[in-house]
Enzyme design. Sequence first.
Site, mmCIF file in Angstrom:
data_model
loop_
_atom_site.group_PDB
_atom_site.id
_atom_site.type_symbol
_atom_site.label_atom_id
_atom_site.label_comp_id
_atom_site.label_asym_id
_atom_site.label_seq_id
_atom_site.Cartn_x
_atom_site.Cartn_y
_atom_site.Cartn_z
ATOM 1 N N SER A 387 0.842 -1.194 0.000
ATOM 2 C CA SER A 387 0.000 0.000 0.000
ATOM 3 C C SER A 387 0.873 1.239 0.000
ATOM 4 O O SER A 387 2.093 1.170 0.228
ATOM 5 C CB SER A 387 -0.927 0.023 1.226
ATOM 6 O OG SER A 387 -0.167 0.157 2.414
ATOM 7 N N GLY A 388 0.243 2.371 -0.262
ATOM 8 C CA GLY A 388 0.911 3.656 -0.136
ATOM 9 C C GLY A 388 2.166 3.802 -0.978
ATOM 10 O O GLY A 388 2.229 3.405 -2.144
ATOM 11 N N ILE A 389 3.193 4.383 -0.356
ATOM 12 C CA ILE A 389 4.448 4.669 -1.056
ATOM 13 C C ILE A 389 5.110 3.377 -1.536
ATOM 14 O O ILE A 389 5.647 3.304 -2.644
ATOM 15 C CB ILE A 389 5.418 5.438 -0.141
ATOM 16 C CG1 ILE A 389 4.788 6.749 0.321
ATOM 17 C CG2 ILE A 389 6.734 5.721 -0.865
ATOM 18 C CD1 ILE A 389 5.597 7.484 1.384
ATOM 19 N N GLY A 390 5.076 2.344 -0.705
ATOM 20 C CA GLY A 390 5.703 1.073 -1.061
ATOM 21 C C GLY A 390 5.099 0.465 -2.310
ATOM 22 O O GLY A 390 5.824 -0.022 -3.196
ATOM 23 N N TYR A 528 7.657 8.549 16.642
ATOM 24 C CA TYR A 528 7.943 8.294 15.234
ATOM 25 C C TYR A 528 9.247 8.958 14.797
ATOM 26 O O TYR A 528 10.132 8.323 14.207
ATOM 27 C CB TYR A 528 6.767 8.812 14.399
ATOM 28 C CG TYR A 528 6.932 8.689 12.909
ATOM 29 C CD1 TYR A 528 7.039 7.448 12.292
ATOM 30 C CD2 TYR A 528 6.961 9.831 12.099
ATOM 31 C CE1 TYR A 528 7.177 7.336 10.918
ATOM 32 C CE2 TYR A 528 7.090 9.731 10.731
ATOM 33 C CZ TYR A 528 7.201 8.488 10.139
ATOM 34 O OH TYR A 528 7.339 8.386 8.779
#
Length: 661
Positions: A387-390, A528
């Site tokens: 998902s997302g950036i990956g 984070y």
Amino acid sequence: MNYFLTGGTGFIGRFLVEKLLARGGTVHILVREQSLDKLEALRERWGVDESRVKAVIGDLTSENLGIEARTLGALSGKVDHFFHLAAVYDMSASEEAQQSTNIEGTRAAVNAAGAMKAGHFHHVSSIAAAGLFKGTFREDMFEEAGKLDHPYLATKHESEKVVREECKVPFRIYRPGMVIGHSETGEMDKVDGPYYFFKMIQKIRRTLPQWVPTIGVEGGRLNIVPVDFVVSAMDHIAHLEGEDGKCFHLVDPDPYKVGEILNIFCEAGHAPKMAMRIDSRMFGFVPPFIRQSLKNLPPVKRLTTAVLDDMGIPPSVLSFINYPTRFDAREAERALQGTDIEVPRLVDYAPVIWDYWERNMDPDLFRDRTLKGTVEGKVCVVTGATSGIGLATAEKLAEAGAVLVIGARKKERLAEVAASLEARGGSVHAYQCDFSDMEDCDRFVQTVLDNHNHVDVLVNNAGRSIRRSLSLSFDRFHDFERTMQLNYFGAVRLIMGFAPSMLERRRGHVVNLSSIGVLTNAPRFSAYVASKSALDSFSRCAASEWSDRNVTFTTINMPLVKTPMIAPTKIYDSVPTLTPEEAAEMVTNAIIDRPKRIATRLGVFAQVLHALAPKVGEIVMNTGYRMFPDTSPAVGGTVVEKPAVSSEQVAFAAVMRGIHW
């Protein structure tokens, strides 16, 4: 009028031929048989056919230039001017090549000119024939040359000696300064002289704003002249009566120092200028043997070699930084008196020199800078690729022909993504892994190495983000443990697992997806940001150890991206964010260019602000912290209604685009 040229297809030669053709003459050019196509292309450039520019097959290093006896006989008594330009103009060329071409080639040209019974022999020497003479070198000086240790200096001096002692034809010698591109077009054909420093200037420009002052060297005076001045002067002097047996310095009468030259090209390339320039003479009190001993220390030599290699500067160039020779040009000035032939000031034509280099000669232009050219057939590992950036990164790598290895925690979703990528023609290998579990990381590493032998690129994308104020985290220490476990320990476990094979092969690249919060010290993201900062620090230390083994690291301080990771924070729906595809473009740029860091200008500015005025940076971040509320917790598994966003919040987020709040 008939002319014969060696080196007629070379850089200076092609401009000189234009001048000679303009006089209405016929030009004979020595070429190897395999270079006939090059000559034909030049004929088109000059707008003539083979009746005006004739090819003479031969070889510079052969007796009488390798010209057939019949051709020599046909040229006998018909060549008015013989120009010898062919030579090795490369400081980094081997000593053997320079001796063969510069010395023996000149001897062959002298003999061929005699066999042709040429009217005049014009030898294009160089100011290098003076060696590293300390002081002013006149046109009538030759034997006084000193410090001819470098092969280029020695062979240019020796070739001129061949002309002076062996030439039976009336001769004239020309010593141009460092010849660079055309002052009107910038045209040049190779990196030499000041061009060696252009890559350094370009890298500084990409790193620092133009207004930032830098520190550099002062150096000696380098005599730089554009090719159009050189050929105009040669053409004029060659056709004057009564100048045989003389030498002419085709140089700048008022040369610049090295530091001035670099600043001129810094301005032309829109790079920061050296506000402070160090003159090596200030260290004159240090005995020469001590300075030499320090330069020869292994750590110093290693550091110097590494820096020069990174900048593309040959080590031999350093010996000319403090160039000690000035050149008197009274004979050339006398011969050119009454003409409009003069050396233009470098500051006036440096912009076209820089522009031509950057558009036509920058080494990066000849490197395959496409993603396909970088990763095709290479083993690329992407964590968190479902998902997302990956996922967006995996799609780009698969389309580019990489041997793509993807890992993620959810087995079903992993299989679904792998199938989708394979349907698009990708070579995809999916392995389930919980990257917060160290044993699972070890198993993943071993599986990848067993199946693929090595990894070329590792993209540490899998991560966990927690947005929560510290005042709400006093009883949630596990927030810090969870983020460190995945964002730091998991990433380091993979790096340490794949690094041995990378180091053995002396090839590998690690891309770590960090956060803009590391640069801005974002409030609410202490867990984070701390985990990402730890990974940044680890990578910098590892890069220092492995720099000379071609295992490199890139940290991407990613701004806010609209991914499932930020979905629980509904306020982000109303602030500017990058798309996963835009973020993936940053990742692929990192893979292609291998920079140390990729960050937005705002992120870099925030880092500089915190370094120079930390209290101001703290106040700015605290203002944003107070402006945005904490994320409302889910109630019974359902996230509460999206909070209203004020116009002030939207405006502030737009100004601070990409920063986490």
